[in-house]
Every structure is written in C-alpha cells, then in structure tokens.
Design an enzyme around this catalytic site. Structure first.
Site, PDB file in Angstrom:
ATOM      1  N   TYR A  39       0.841  -1.186   0.000  1.00 13.54           N
ATOM      2  CA  TYR A  39       0.000   0.000   0.000  1.00 13.54           C
ATOM      3  C   TYR A  39       0.886   1.251   0.000  1.00 13.54           C
ATOM      4  O   TYR A  39       1.207   1.821   1.042  1.00 13.54           O
ATOM      5  CB  TYR A  39      -0.945   0.015   1.195  1.00 13.54           C
ATOM      6  CG  TYR A  39      -1.821  -1.208   1.320  1.00 13.54           C
ATOM      7  CD1 TYR A  39      -2.010  -2.079   0.237  1.00 13.54           C
ATOM      8  CD2 TYR A  39      -2.446  -1.529   2.517  1.00 13.54           C
ATOM      9  CE1 TYR A  39      -2.799  -3.211   0.354  1.00 13.54           C
ATOM     10  CE2 TYR A  39      -3.245  -2.656   2.636  1.00 13.54           C
ATOM     11  CZ  TYR A  39      -3.405  -3.494   1.556  1.00 13.54           C
ATOM     12  OH  TYR A  39      -4.184  -4.624   1.684  1.00 13.54           O
ATOM     13  N   SER A  56     -12.150  -5.997   1.440  1.00 10.15           N
ATOM     14  CA  SER A  56     -13.120  -5.519   0.440  1.00 10.15           C
ATOM     15  C   SER A  56     -14.534  -5.965   0.782  1.00 10.15           C
ATOM     16  O   SER A  56     -15.254  -6.495  -0.067  1.00 10.15           O
ATOM     17  CB  SER A  56     -12.726  -5.992  -0.965  1.00 10.15           C
ATOM     18  OG  SER A  56     -11.501  -5.430  -1.364  1.00 10.15           O
ATOM     19  N   PRO A  57     -14.979  -5.752   2.031  1.00  5.50           N
ATOM     20  CA  PRO A  57     -16.310  -6.201   2.431  1.00  5.50           C
ATOM     21  C   PRO A  57     -17.435  -5.451   1.736  1.00  5.50           C
ATOM     22  O   PRO A  57     -18.581  -5.921   1.730  1.00  5.50           O
ATOM     23  CB  PRO A  57     -16.332  -5.957   3.939  1.00  5.50           C
ATOM     24  CG  PRO A  57     -15.386  -4.805   4.127  1.00  5.50           C
ATOM     25  CD  PRO A  57     -14.287  -5.044   3.131  1.00  5.50           C
ATOM     26  N   GLY A  70     -16.277  -1.083  -3.244  1.00  9.20           N
ATOM     27  CA  GLY A  70     -17.093   0.119  -3.351  1.00  9.20           C
ATOM     28  C   GLY A  70     -18.428  -0.096  -4.035  1.00  9.20           C
ATOM     29  O   GLY A  70     -19.294   0.787  -3.997  1.00  9.20           O
ATOM     30  N   PHE A  71     -18.614  -1.267  -4.645  1.00  9.39           N
ATOM     31  CA  PHE A  71     -19.889  -1.492  -5.333  1.00  9.39           C
ATOM     32  C   PHE A  71     -21.051  -1.526  -4.337  1.00  9.39           C
ATOM     33  O   PHE A  71     -22.190  -1.177  -4.665  1.00  9.39           O
ATOM     34  CB  PHE A  71     -19.856  -2.806  -6.139  1.00  9.39           C
ATOM     35  CG  PHE A  71     -20.554  -2.704  -7.460  1.00  9.39           C
ATOM     36  CD1 PHE A  71     -19.833  -2.726  -8.652  1.00  9.39           C
ATOM     37  CD2 PHE A  71     -21.934  -2.564  -7.544  1.00  9.39           C
ATOM     38  CE1 PHE A  71     -20.477  -2.610  -9.878  1.00  9.39           C
ATOM     39  CE2 PHE A  71     -22.580  -2.449  -8.761  1.00  9.39           C
ATOM     40  CZ  PHE A  71     -21.852  -2.472  -9.928  1.00  9.39           C
ATOM     41  N   SER A  98     -21.066   0.269  -1.541  1.00  5.12           N
ATOM     42  CA  SER A  98     -20.916   1.446  -0.680  1.00  5.12           C
ATOM     43  C   SER A  98     -22.140   2.353  -0.706  1.00  5.12           C
ATOM     44  O   SER A  98     -22.295   3.215   0.156  1.00  5.12           O
ATOM     45  CB  SER A  98     -19.695   2.257  -1.122  1.00  5.12           C
ATOM     46  OG  SER A  98     -19.931   2.850  -2.391  1.00  5.12           O
TER      47      SER A  98
END
Length: 312
Positions: free
Chosen positions: A56, A197-198, A202-203, A205
């Site tokens: 990151y 990525s829970p 972002g889909f 979100s």
C-alpha cells in the site's frame, strides 16, 4: 463494540475493524490529513484492529497508519503484509521477507507487529520456508501473531503445521463468496477470518459509479463487476439490497457489513474509508441485527454474488 476472537493464540479484534489500503493506493486521490482523521475517528468509535501492507504505497501507507496510531499504539493491534513486488509479482524468499518486515517495523514506528501476513502465496517458495522465517520474528518478540492472505486449503494446512496461524484474510462480501468453502477448514484448525473488500471494492458502498468516473490507475478499472456487460445488472442488485436496507433504517453499506458479521462469529470485516463520517456509518453496522428472513432475502437478490466475478 463487540470484540471477536481470531484464532486460538489470543488475537482479538473489534467486530468492525479498519483496512487502510485506500489511504495510500487504489481508489483515487488521497488526503493524508483526512485519512489520519478517519483512522482516529475509527478508534474513538471502538475499532481496535487496523490493517495495512507494504504494497500500500510501498511503505507510505504503513508510515501514515503508524503516524495516525502512534498516540494510541497500546490500545490497538496493527497488521501488515509482505510478499508482492512493485510489479505485482510474488516474492517470499527468506531474505526478501526479512528485508520487508524490518522495513515495516521502521515504517510503522513500532517495536512489534501484532499480525504478520504473507500477502499472497509464492509458487516458488515452499510455505514451510515462509512460515519458518515468520516464526523467527515471533521467537524474537517482533511479531505476535501469524496470518495468511489469499491462501487455499493446502497452503493453510501446511503453514499451520509449522506454526499456528491465527487468521486468514481473503476477499468476502455479498458480491463474492469464493472463500466460503474454506470455513470448515478454519473451524477445524481454529483460525479466524478477516474479510477484506467487504463492500465489494465500493460497489456496495451506496455510491457506485460507472468505470468512466475513475482514473486509469484505479483498481476498479480491472474488476469485472464494472465491465459494461455486467454493470447495469449489478447496479440492479444493489438497488434491491438498498430497498431492504432502507426498510431496516440502514444504508446499503451497513447491510453489507452486517451480512458478513452474521455469517460466522469469527469473521471481522475491514472496510476502509478516508472519510470520518463514512467511517462512523460503517461502524454503526455492528449494531444492525439481520433476521433469518433478511438473510434469505439477500440470498434471493444475489444468489451468486455480483455478476462477472471480482477480476477481469
């Protein structure tokens, strides 16, 4: 905030924890001041576990997280990972691991890393050798717990035979269920699970946009949920999920996080937002109780997750 147990070696984490990837890379422009404010707001609201990685920002993400958590270091656990190269190849050679972990300790500004993960299996290095090096850091008092990320059953079993693995990290959400067959293995071996990525990149979100809204280096340019042939159908799935969430006075993101918490009592999702207000909304998902009917309805809406899969 509920505290969940991960593994059998003593690691615990808040039911909703924090993933710091987006503070450094992958999801558009970053703002260090806002990210630090978001991280500290998460702690104020009960988050005890924070996750980063060498990858990151190649150390920049670790430095930022270390700065943000320095005043409260003794109240939290910090996880980081090794195993990628700057070209996204795999490198878990022993000498590379040692160099990365030593750098991570410096970048984070800590004497001990709470959880050390291999970020991705390296087909060129036996997992026994990898965990052997990780164990060196446990024996030296520089790492407390060991984890694996993106690993399958064979790697998990072989790693666990060398040194107890406390936690597996993998992508898991309403949109992607590929990891679910590993849960019996984790239960057999006494290993916890961290869901990255829970919110499905972002889909889930509540603010998803088509691919042309994102920059050329945004990770979502390479995720098949955003492919033109799948995007509208996936938005339709989120529309139905949003209706269910609104019936429970919740947001789509809160529904998605509560769904994860309802799957197993050893699952900890790590949503990562750079916005303090969004962080607060995500953490409120810990108080959202889903009924059996709610879970059945979610299964009806997204029986196979998002269309197209998570990778292009």
């Amino acid at each position: 905030m509920e505290i969940r147990t991960l593994g059998t070696q003593g690691l615990t984490a808040s039911a909703i924890s924090y993933g710091a990837m987006g503070t450094a890379v992958g999801y558009g422009p970053t703002d260090d001041a806002e990210s630090i404010a978001a991280i500290r707001r998460a702690h104020e609201l009960g988050v005890t576990h924070f996750d980063t990685a060498e990858m990151y920002g190649w150390g920049e993400g670790e430095k930022l997280l270390g700065q943000a958590l320095a005043p409260i270091r003794d109240e939290v656990t910090i996880a980081t990972k090794f195993g990628f190269t700057p070209t996204y190849g795999q490198d878990s050679r022993p000498e590379h691991i040692r160099g990365v972990v030593d750098n991570s300790l410096r970048n984070l500004g800590v004497d001990v890393i709470d959880v050390l993960y291999q970020h991705v299996p390296d087909p060129n290095v036996p997992i026994e050798d990898v965990v052997g090096v990780m164990k060196e850091y446990v024996d030296a008092g520089k790492v407390k717990y060991l984890g694996l990320s993106n690993a399958g059953e064979d790697v998990i079993r072989r790693a666990h035979a060398v040194h107890p693995i406390s936690v597996l990290q993998h992508e898991y959400s309403i949109f992607t269920h590929e990891v679910a067959p590993l849960f019996p293995v984790l239960e057999e071996l006494g290993i916890g699970f961290v869901a990255y990525s829970p919110l499905a990149r972002g889909f889930l979100s509540g603010a998803v946009k088509s691919r042309d809204h994102y920059g050329p280096h945004d990770f979502r340019q390479r995720i098949a949920w955003w492919n033109p042939e799948h995007f509208d159908a996936n938005v339709a799935i989120t529309d139905e999920l949003t209706k269910l969430a609104e019936n429970k006075d919740a947001t789509l993101a809160q529904l998605a996080l509560a769904w994860l918490l309802a799957q197993k009592n050893y699952i900890v999702p790590i949503p990562g937002s750079r916005n303090p207000g969004r962080v607060a909304q995500n953490i409120a998902a810990a108080d959202l109780a889903l009924t059996a009917d709610d879970l059945a309805r979610i299964a009806e809406i997204a029986p196979k997750g998002g269309l197209g899969g998570r990778l292009t």
